[in-house]
Design an enzyme around this catalytic site. Structure first.
Site: not given
Ligand code: GLC
Length: 835
Positions: A409, A412, A486
């Site tokens: 995650d 980017e 998200d």
């Molecule tokens: C980001 C991710 C989400 C995750 C959060 C905390 O917002 O897109 O899926 O739960 O980070 O790690």
């Protein structure tokens, strides 16, 4: 929230200062080179290369660059994409320099350097009308298009299926909110445009991982492709059909490896399951409630102070035994792993990395430091092979505990600063050829997933790894599944997931899906029921929600919603033989797992922008309900015969039908000729593995039901595939595969099994065939076997009747059932009416 200041005249920016003012100008000469031609022009040079027949690369060199034309590609391009010795000729004609292959004729106009791609017969497929650039290096290419053009692809974008009238930027961005049509850059950047004209479909792939733009809005009679930095290096991808464009594009940028079957099961996530006890309780609830589940995710709270490669000793005191206990319940853990490494001298990963110089640096030579979840953090430089290897090997921390997947995650990379990412002048070492972050921003997530995938692969003892990623670039399908970030618990976001994931599929990324139920905001029972119905038939199937949102596990909204979730998650498991076979097809051919109807029915104008229904494979049509308080919807059935999956009712296509779908029903239809393999439901795909503890499960796991939908006069085909679902042994041939085909004409239904490979002895050895919707009353059933290596044609005449006792006909349902052993030779089964 934005104020009017957002539209202040100072803030309106066009990529690269819009159109630029330098141009190629007149073409002055041509040189034939190994893979194509170099066309010199007054303002620069165009390199035209034959990658394969049907795949042409065009790269611009401005006057300053023309001296040493470097043809290196980005990592998006797979090494063996290029044909070794492509056949082509180069000729000078009166008005153009022309390169000709067997399929194509590529002409560079002498007057203005514009490029025309034509079929050999002469029909012009695509026309690049000009290339302009400015002194900052931003390039704009204009392409012509007809009035009836449609646009697809472009990866993960908001909006509908057809991108006509839209303009999108490619710049991987952490967009917590809002995911609305005017947000033109999300987490993934796949600069592939699929251009669908009436005569032919073609693709244009701009291989530039800096900021780029596709503008199908500003030019009335065409579209623009722009880059802000780096080289202007694009590929023309011939069709003529959309399937061929996708096939060629994925031969260029690669296809996914077959995922482990558990990764195709149902996944449950939450930001965050806070402790070991909570995770175990969650798993037990799935089992008590008899809801299938293969994976539980650990979000950032499992870590000690958000340090990757650690477990919080208070919340998760004994992860190893938790993982073992979960595995005994058929559930695997996938932990989140973000790229930001906490700047902390007492933290081993930071110390190791900083000592070795593994983090991205500012021009001054200091590591780039920016805040993310752990506070001030540094970021591994994945452009360096040594860093990727180091990062990949750090995953032994997880694999030694029995973990086989990772969730990448914030890659980017997301940074909590004004630009939302790393400074664009940050330097990447790039194995000795340094580049700025601005030039390769969109590659960061792909490189992280590659390091993770390869690292896990090195340490899993022959099991297949699973990586989930938020960010990516063209080629990401080789390393990771993609979830669409998200989203929110809005009906609109459920609806938008369809065109988004369908276009990802047309852009090479088959294994994708949204957070089911929505990540942010608050889900409702009705939304969860409808979204689970749809999500159960998406390639990637995970329910995930945010910290402060109300709970949305399948049982969170009472027994009625729970029962619906159980039913549809169960349907995913029942259809796993179909889903797995379609995944295999996708891994082999690049065709998406779920498909927009336009891919299968390109000439039907009714499906050109059909964004709210899709096909799983080529025969199962899914038409979700995606509005509150709705129990009817219009469904478009393309021409031909269809059957309602639930009732068996036969429907004539080429029209809209009104589906009645109360809350517990997802409208599903099967095309005449459809071949749908399925199995008994299981609580986890682990139950199906050979060596499963339960005898009952093992017996159930040995049966494959194949539903054969009659009424298709033309032969229909389905490639059935099966292996151990877990290891990479299939690569060496340990799999079973057969081409199944079905045809019904003049009172005879013919089902053929053409054996492709019988290299896997385990699995579903007992087949139950059910002919559905036959248009005649069956009287006689017979079988023909190839045997002893003969092919079926040679077995002509060896037709053996099957005793009446061995087949059953259910008059009321109109279904004929036969049980056979899994064919280890090619066979043909015919069902005949009274003659
Ligand atoms: C980001 C991710 C989400 C995750 C959060 C905390 O917002 O897109 O899926 O739960 O980070 O790690």
């Amino acid at each position: 929230m934005l104020t009017s200041e957002a539209i202040s005249p100072d803030k309106v920016r066009a990529l690269g200062g819009a159109f630029g003012f330098l141009a190629l100008g007149k073409a002055t000469g041509v040189t034939t080179v190994e893979q194509g031609m170099n066309v010199a022009a007054e303002g620069g040079m165009l390199a035209v290369r034959v990658v394969q027949d049907g795949l042409i690369r065009v790269k611009l060199f401005t006057a300053e660059e023309s001296g040493q034309p470097g043809m290196a590609s980005t990592i998006a391009i797979v090494e063996d994409a290029a044909s070794k010795e492509p056949a082509f000729t180069v000729e000078e004609e009166e008005s153009a320099y022309v390169l000709t292959t067997e399929l194509l004729r590529v002409g560079v106009d002498k007057e203005d350097g514009s490029v025309t791609f034509a079929e050999i017969g002469g029909m012009v497929v695509a026309r690049q009308r000009g290339l302009l650039w400015n002194d900052l290096g931003a390039v704009t290419a204009r392409f012509a298009a007809s009035e009836t053009v449609r646009y697809y692809g472009l990866g993960e974008k908001t909006g509908g299926l057809d991108k006509r009238g839209e303009r999108y930027e490619m710049w991987n961005s952490d967009v917590y909110a809002p995911h609305v049509p005017e947000i033109d850059a999300l987490y993934q950047s796949i600069p592939l445009l699929v251009v669908h004209e009436e005569e032919a479909t073609y693709g244009l792939f701009l291989d530039n991982p800096g900021r780029t733009c596709f503008d199908m809005r500003s030019e009335g009679d065409g579209f623009l492709i722009q880059s802000e930095t780096g080289s202007f290096d694009y590929y023309f991808i011939a069709g003529p059909a959309m399937k061929e464009v996708v096939g060629r594009y994925t031969s260029l940028t690669g296809r996914m490896e077959l995922p482990p079957q558990w990764a195709l099961g149902y996944h449950q996530s939450r930001y965050s399951y806070m402790s070991q006890d909570e995770v175990l309780e969650l798993a037990r609830t799935f089992r008590e409630k008899d809801i299938p589940c293969d994976v539980i995710y650990l979000d950032i709270h499992y870590m000690e102070g958000y340090r990757v490669f650690t477990f919080d000793p208070v919340r998760f005191p004994d992860p190893r035994s938790m993982i073992a206990e979960l595995k005994s319940m058929g559930i695997r853990i996938v932990p989140i792993v973000d790229p930001g490494v906490k700047l902390d001298l007492n933290y081993e990963v930071f110390r190791e990395g900083v000592t070795a110089g593994y983090f991205c640096r500012k021009p001054s030579g200091e590591p780039f430091v920016g805040p993310v979840w752990p506070g001030q953090s540094v970021f591994p430089d994945f452009t360096e092979d040594a860093v990727s290897r180091w990062w990949g090997d750090l995953h032994t921390f997880y694999t030694e505990m029995g973990i086989e997947g990772a969730w990448n995650d914030m890659n980017e990379p997301a940074v909590f600063n004004e630009s939302k990412t790393m400074d664009i002048d940050t330097i990447h070492g790039n194995n000795g050829s340094p580049v700025t972050h601005g030039e390769i921003h969109n590659l960061y997530g792909l490189l992280m997933s590659k390091a993770t995938f390869e690292g896990l692969g090195r340490h899993l003892g022959g099991n297949r790894p699973f990586v989930l990623t938020r960010a990516g670039y063209a080629g990401i399908q080789r390393y990771a599944a993609v979830w669409t970030g998200d989203n929110r618990s809005f009906w609109e976001h459920m609806a938008m997931a369809m065109p988004m994931v369908l276009n990802l599929g047309l852009s090479g990324v088959s294994f994708a899906g949204p957070d089911i139920g929505g990540f942010a905001h608050h889900c409702s029972g009705e939304l969860l029921a409808r979204w689970t119905q749809m999500g159960a038939l998406f390639p990637y199937c995970r329910n995930h929600s945010e910290l402060s949102s109300i709970r949305q596990e399948p049982w969170s909204f009472g027994p009625e919603i729970e029962a619906i979730c159980r039913e549809y998650i169960g349907l995913r498991y029942r259809l796993m033989p179909l889903i797995y076979s379609v995944f295999r097809e996708s891994a082999e051919t690049g065709l998406p797992v779920i498909r927009p109807l336009v891919l299968e029915y390109p000439d039907d104008p009714s499906v050109a922008n059909l964004s709210d229904q899709f096909l799983l494979g080529d025969s199962l049509l899914v038409a979700p309900i995606y509005r509150a308080g709705t129990d009817h919807r219009a469904v478009y059935l393309p021409s031909g015969r269809w059957q309602d999956y639930w009732t068996g009712e036969t429907l004539e296509g080429g029209r809209h039908v009104l589906a009645y779908a109360p809350l517990d029903k997802l409208p599903l239809y099967v095309k005449a000729g459809g071949i749908i393999p399925h199995a008994d439901v299981a609580s986890s795909t682990m139950e199906w593995l050979s060596g499963s503890d339960s005898e009952e499960a093992a017996a159930g796991a040995s049966v494959l039901s194949i539903d054969l939908y009659g009424g298709g006069a033309a032969e229909s085909i389905f490639d059935y595939y099966e292996d151990d679902g877990l290891t990479v042994d299939y690569r060496g041939g340990s799999y079973y595969s057969a081409r199944l085909s079905l045809r019904e004409a003049e009172g005879i239904a013919t089902f053929r099994v053409q054996l492709v490979r019988s290299g896997y002895a385990g699995g579903r050895v007992n087949w139950r065939l059910t002919f559905k919707g036959l248009s005649f009353l069956p009287h006689q059933v017979g079988v023909k076997r190839s045997g002893e290596g003969r092919d079926l044609a040679a077995a002509d005449g060896d037709w053996t009747p099957v005793q009446a006792a061995e087949w059953q006909y259910d008059k009321v349902a109109g279904e004929l059932t036969i049980e056979i052993d899994r064919p280890m030779d090619s066979i043909e089964i015919t069902v005949r009416a009274h003659s």
